[in-house]
Design an enzyme around this catalytic site. Structure first.
Site, PDB file in Angstrom:
ATOM      1  NE  ARG A  88      -2.574   0.970   3.527  1.00 17.04           N
ATOM      2  CZ  ARG A  88      -3.285   0.690   4.620  1.00 17.04           C
ATOM      3  NH1 ARG A  88      -4.545   0.288   4.498  1.00 17.04           N
ATOM      4  NH2 ARG A  88      -2.770   0.785   5.815  1.00 17.04           N
ATOM      5  CE  LYS A 190      -2.476   4.939   6.830  1.00 15.71           C
ATOM      6  NZ  LYS A 190      -3.733   5.058   7.588  1.00 15.71           N
ATOM      7  CD  GLU A 226     -12.231   5.402   4.483  1.00 12.76           C
ATOM      8  OE1 GLU A 226     -11.681   4.791   5.418  1.00 12.76           O
ATOM      9  OE2 GLU A 226     -11.605   5.888   3.536  1.00 12.76           O
TER      10      GLU A 226
HETATM   11  N1  PLP Z   1      -9.536   4.393   6.470  1.00 10.18           N
HETATM   12  C1  PLP Z   1      -8.655   5.383   6.691  1.00 10.18           C
HETATM   13  C2  PLP Z   1      -8.931   6.721   6.147  1.00 10.18           C
HETATM   14  C3  PLP Z   1      -7.479   5.116   7.420  1.00 10.18           C
HETATM   15  O1  PLP Z   1      -6.597   6.089   7.638  1.00 10.18           O
HETATM   16  C4  PLP Z   1      -7.266   3.813   7.916  1.00 10.18           C
HETATM   17  C5  PLP Z   1      -6.070   3.512   8.697  1.00 10.18           C
HETATM   18  O2  PLP Z   1      -5.097   3.072   8.240  1.00 10.18           O
HETATM   19  C6  PLP Z   1      -8.211   2.809   7.631  1.00 10.18           C
HETATM   20  C7  PLP Z   1      -9.332   3.141   6.913  1.00 10.18           C
HETATM   21  C8  PLP Z   1      -8.000   1.392   8.070  1.00 10.18           C
HETATM   22  O3  PLP Z   1      -6.964   0.775   7.347  1.00 10.18           O
HETATM   23  P1  PLP Z   1      -6.121  -0.409   7.973  1.00 10.18           P
HETATM   24  O4  PLP Z   1      -7.084  -1.457   8.343  1.00 10.18           O
HETATM   25  O5  PLP Z   1      -5.194  -0.832   6.890  1.00 10.18           O
HETATM   26  O6  PLP Z   1      -5.410   0.145   9.138  1.00 10.18           O
HETATM   27  C1  COI Z   2      -4.444   3.365  11.483  1.00 13.33           C
HETATM   28  O1  COI Z   2      -5.471   2.728  11.726  1.00 13.33           O
HETATM   29  O2  COI Z   2      -3.321   2.882  11.580  1.00 13.33           O
HETATM   30  C2  COI Z   2      -4.502   4.740  11.044  1.00 13.33           C
HETATM   31  O3  COI Z   2      -3.667   5.112  10.292  1.00 13.33           O
HETATM   32  C3  COI Z   2      -5.500   5.619  11.601  1.00 13.33           C
HETATM   33  C4  COI Z   2      -4.892   6.835  12.124  1.00 13.33           C
HETATM   34  C5  COI Z   2      -5.051   8.056  11.388  1.00 13.33           C
HETATM   35  C6  COI Z   2      -4.497   6.899  13.521  1.00 13.33           C
END
Ligand code: PLP
Ligand code: COI
Length: 344
Positions: A88, A190, A226
């Site tokens: 990612r 991200k 989200e």
């Molecule tokens: N959505 C957003 C905008 C995020 O910043 C995150 C965090 O990383 C997620 C969803 C969840 O992603 P993940 O499950 O890879 O942490």
């Molecule tokens: C995560 O879930 O790791 C995120 O990046 C969320 C965050 C902005 C704290």
């Protein structure tokens, strides 16, 4: 419960929140103009210097990742699908015109920093060590263009629950006044610039007593996107529905893992599609997912003057079953049939 961490402060593991605790070291690599990534290895955790013209602080050319190292029931320290974060990162690097970080360099750096800070990984039932990889344009620019040089940096911090309510569940406000991201924008990676814009709507929701805001699609404002920085799920009967990845939603690694686990082991039909706001009023349960949020139950969602309380405002059993399924793997309390865990 307190443990002396070798050369630093004593950490009270019982009072961890999602906030920064300085640790022993951070990792740095650099990619100079036209070159390739060069690892500088670990350095003491601390401030960095940047040119005032660094692209990241002028034009937001940067991204971050979020990962966790967990101490498990077997007293191992494990990572959860770190290769997914590496991939990612690189999809974000392409979108933001930054040089991709070789997957091996990324993974070696992750392992190195966790090993060096292993005594900062909280006990199994107290939290996790959060890892924050960053890639950013550190070289100077004046015009709007990619930086001439880049930094890849990882720092770590022991953390507790992302939402202070944790597994007790959260109450959310659906907003139509603000959007997080639009289709064809940068919501699907991200990018650091995606997050500052959420602070104001988030603070308005918190001032009204909600834990977080829920965004809708920027085109019609009919579909849920989200929950702040976490993905959204609805449960209705044996259907688990989650907003489809249309470019404005972050492809969460927890989201992807839940979809796979829920279909394989829990008999759910997974529907990745547009999820209309109206559907919450017919749903059995809802939750959000993320590295920081893990699986957090949603107790209620408010849209305009209508409030939906799931399970009478209690934490849902189906949500907890999914939480236990995922957390059981992460904490080595059960088998990992998907090979998601890497033991360090
Ligand atoms: N959505 C957003 C905008 C995020 O910043 C995150 C965090 O990383 C997620 C969803 C969840 O992603 P993940 O499950 O890879 O942490
Ligand atoms: C995560 O879930 O790791 C995120 O990046 C969320 C965050 C902005 C704290």
């Amino acid at each position: 419960m307190e443990t002396d961490v070798k050369d630093t402060v004593a950490i009270n593991w019982d009072e961890l929140t999602f906030s920064i605790t300085p640790t022993r070291s951070m990792y740095i690599a650099e990619c100079l103009e036209g070159g390739t990534w060069e690892s500088k290895g670990l350095v003491p955790y601390g401030d960095i210097t940047l040119s005032p013209a660094a692209c990241v602080i002028n034009y937001g050319q940067g991204l971050f990742e979020g990962m966790k190292a967990y101490r498990t029931a077997k007293d191992n320290v494990v990572l959860f699908r770190p290769d997914e974060n590496a991939r990612r990162t690189n999809s974000g690097c392409r979108r933001l015109c930054m040089p991709e970080v070789p997957e091996d360099l990324f993974l070696d750096a992750i392992r190195m920093i966790v090993r060096d800070n292993i005594d900062y990984v909280p006990p199994a039932d107290k939290g996790a060590l959060y890892l924050r990889p960053l890639v950013f344009g550190s070289g100077p620019v004046l015009g709007v263009k990619p930086a001439p040089s880049y930094t890849f940096l990882i720092y770590v911090s022991p953390v507790g629950p992302y939402f202070k309510e944790g597994l007790a569940g959260i109450n959310l406000l659906i907003t139509e006044d603000f959007h997080r991201a639009a289709q064809y924008g940068t919501g699907g990676v991200k990018a650091i610039g995606n997050y500052a814009g959420g602070m104001y709507p988030g603070s308005l929701a918190k001032a009204e007593g909600y834990s977080e805001i829920v965004y809708t699609d920027a085109r019609e404002q009919r579909y849920l996107e989200e929950v702040g920085a976490a993905n959204f799920f609805l449960i209705k009967g044996d259907v688990l529905a989650t907003p489809e990845l249309d470019g404005s939603i972050l492809p969460g690694i927890t989201r992807k893992s839940i979809c796979e686990m829920a279909a394989t082991e829990f008999g759910y039909t997974i529907e990745e599609r547009q999820v209309a706001i109206e559907e919450i009023f017919e749903a059995d349960e809802a939750f959000c997912s993320g590295t920081a949020a893990v699986i957090t139950p949603i107790l209620s969602m408010t849209h305009r003057d209508r409030k939906m309380e799931f399970c009478g405002g209690e934490v849902g059993e189906k949500t907890m079953a999914l939480y236990n399924g995922l957390n059981g793997i992460i904490r080595e309390e059960r088998e990992d049939p998907y090979s998601w865990i890497e033991v360090l």
